[in-house]
Design a protein around this motif. Structure first.
Motif, short mmCIF file in Angstrom:
data_model
loop_
_atom_site.label_atom_id
_atom_site.label_comp_id
_atom_site.label_asym_id
_atom_site.label_seq_id
_atom_site.Cartn_x
_atom_site.Cartn_y
_atom_site.Cartn_z
N LYS A 1 20.78 -51.46 -87.60
CA LYS A 1 19.75 -50.63 -86.98
C LYS A 1 19.86 -50.80 -85.46
O LYS A 1 20.12 -51.90 -84.97
N ALA A 2 19.68 -49.73 -84.72
CA ALA A 2 19.82 -49.79 -83.27
C ALA A 2 18.49 -49.42 -82.61
O ALA A 2 17.71 -48.67 -83.18
N PRO A 3 18.23 -49.91 -81.44
CA PRO A 3 19.01 -50.86 -80.67
C PRO A 3 18.69 -52.30 -81.06
O PRO A 3 17.62 -52.59 -81.56
N ILE A 4 19.64 -53.16 -80.79
CA ILE A 4 19.42 -54.60 -80.90
C ILE A 4 19.36 -55.08 -79.46
O ILE A 4 20.33 -54.92 -78.71
N VAL A 5 18.21 -55.60 -79.06
CA VAL A 5 18.01 -56.04 -77.68
C VAL A 5 17.96 -57.56 -77.69
O VAL A 5 17.15 -58.15 -78.39
N ARG A 6 18.84 -58.16 -76.90
CA ARG A 6 18.96 -59.62 -76.83
C ARG A 6 18.59 -60.13 -75.46
O ARG A 6 18.96 -59.54 -74.45
N ASN A 7 17.86 -61.22 -75.43
CA ASN A 7 17.54 -61.92 -74.19
C ASN A 7 17.70 -63.41 -74.48
O ASN A 7 16.76 -64.06 -74.93
N GLY A 8 18.89 -63.94 -74.28
CA GLY A 8 19.15 -65.34 -74.60
C GLY A 8 19.03 -65.58 -76.09
O GLY A 8 19.69 -64.94 -76.90
N LYS A 9 18.12 -66.49 -76.47
CA LYS A 9 17.95 -66.79 -77.89
C LYS A 9 16.97 -65.85 -78.58
O LYS A 9 16.76 -65.93 -79.78
N MET B 1 16.19 -62.91 -66.47
CA MET B 1 16.44 -62.36 -67.80
C MET B 1 17.88 -61.85 -67.87
O MET B 1 18.39 -61.30 -66.91
N ASN B 2 18.46 -62.03 -69.00
CA ASN B 2 19.82 -61.57 -69.25
C ASN B 2 19.77 -60.65 -70.47
O ASN B 2 20.02 -61.07 -71.59
N ILE B 3 19.43 -59.40 -70.26
CA ILE B 3 19.21 -58.44 -71.34
C ILE B 3 20.52 -57.78 -71.75
O ILE B 3 21.28 -57.30 -70.91
N GLN B 4 20.76 -57.75 -73.05
CA GLN B 4 21.87 -57.00 -73.63
C GLN B 4 21.28 -56.00 -74.61
O GLN B 4 20.44 -56.37 -75.44
N ILE B 5 21.70 -54.75 -74.50
CA ILE B 5 21.27 -53.72 -75.45
C ILE B 5 22.49 -53.28 -76.25
O ILE B 5 23.40 -52.66 -75.71
N PHE B 6 22.50 -53.65 -77.53
CA PHE B 6 23.55 -53.18 -78.44
C PHE B 6 23.00 -51.92 -79.08
O PHE B 6 22.02 -51.97 -79.82
N GLY B 7 23.59 -50.78 -78.77
CA GLY B 7 23.05 -49.53 -79.27
C GLY B 7 24.11 -48.56 -79.74
O GLY B 7 25.32 -48.83 -79.65
N LYS B 8 23.63 -47.46 -80.25
CA LYS B 8 24.51 -46.37 -80.72
C LYS B 8 24.31 -45.19 -79.79
O LYS B 8 23.20 -44.90 -79.36
N SER B 9 25.38 -44.47 -79.51
CA SER B 9 25.33 -43.39 -78.53
C SER B 9 24.39 -42.26 -78.94
O SER B 9 23.82 -41.59 -78.09
N LYS B 10 24.19 -42.03 -80.22
CA LYS B 10 23.33 -40.94 -80.67
C LYS B 10 21.96 -41.40 -81.14
O LYS B 10 21.24 -40.65 -81.78
#
Length: 113
Positions: free
Chosen positions: A90-98, A1-10
């Protein structure tokens, strides 16, 4: 898995998502959404995965831009505005490939293998 979490600090949901993957010893890459945003390809991939721009916008935001977008019909204009202003997402945006999710969605993440 290649997980990316696009989030906001607060964002509490961002912290919960990071904790979810950390507790399961799943490696992830954390990206500050407001500071770095997304590349064009990442943005398009997330839009396809979540079902369009309306799922990506943080409708609970007090921002006047979000209020204005509630009355816009032009999808492309919404996409351009959100891409240029990632704080409207809206956060978080969690990506795993497609695959991608918006918000805290452990029931979906558990199915990713």
């Amino acid at each position: 898995m290649n997980i990316q979490i696009f989030g906001k600090s607060k964002s509490f949901d961002t912290k919960k998502a990071e904790r979810y993957f950390k507790e399961r010893r799943i490696n992830y890459q954390s990206i500050d959404l407001v500071r770095y945003g997304m590349s064009g390809k990442e943005f398009d991939s997330v839009l396809r995965a979540v079902g369009g721009i309306d799922q990506l916008i943080d409708w609970d935001s007090k921002s006047p831009e979000v209020t204005l977008m509630k009355y816009m019909d032009d999808t492309r204009a919404k996409e351009d505005k959100v891409f240029d202003s990632p704080e409207l997402m809206k956060a978080p945006i969690v990506r795993n490939g497609k695959y991608a999710t918006v918000g805290f969605c452990p029931e979906i993440w558990a199915q990713w293998k």
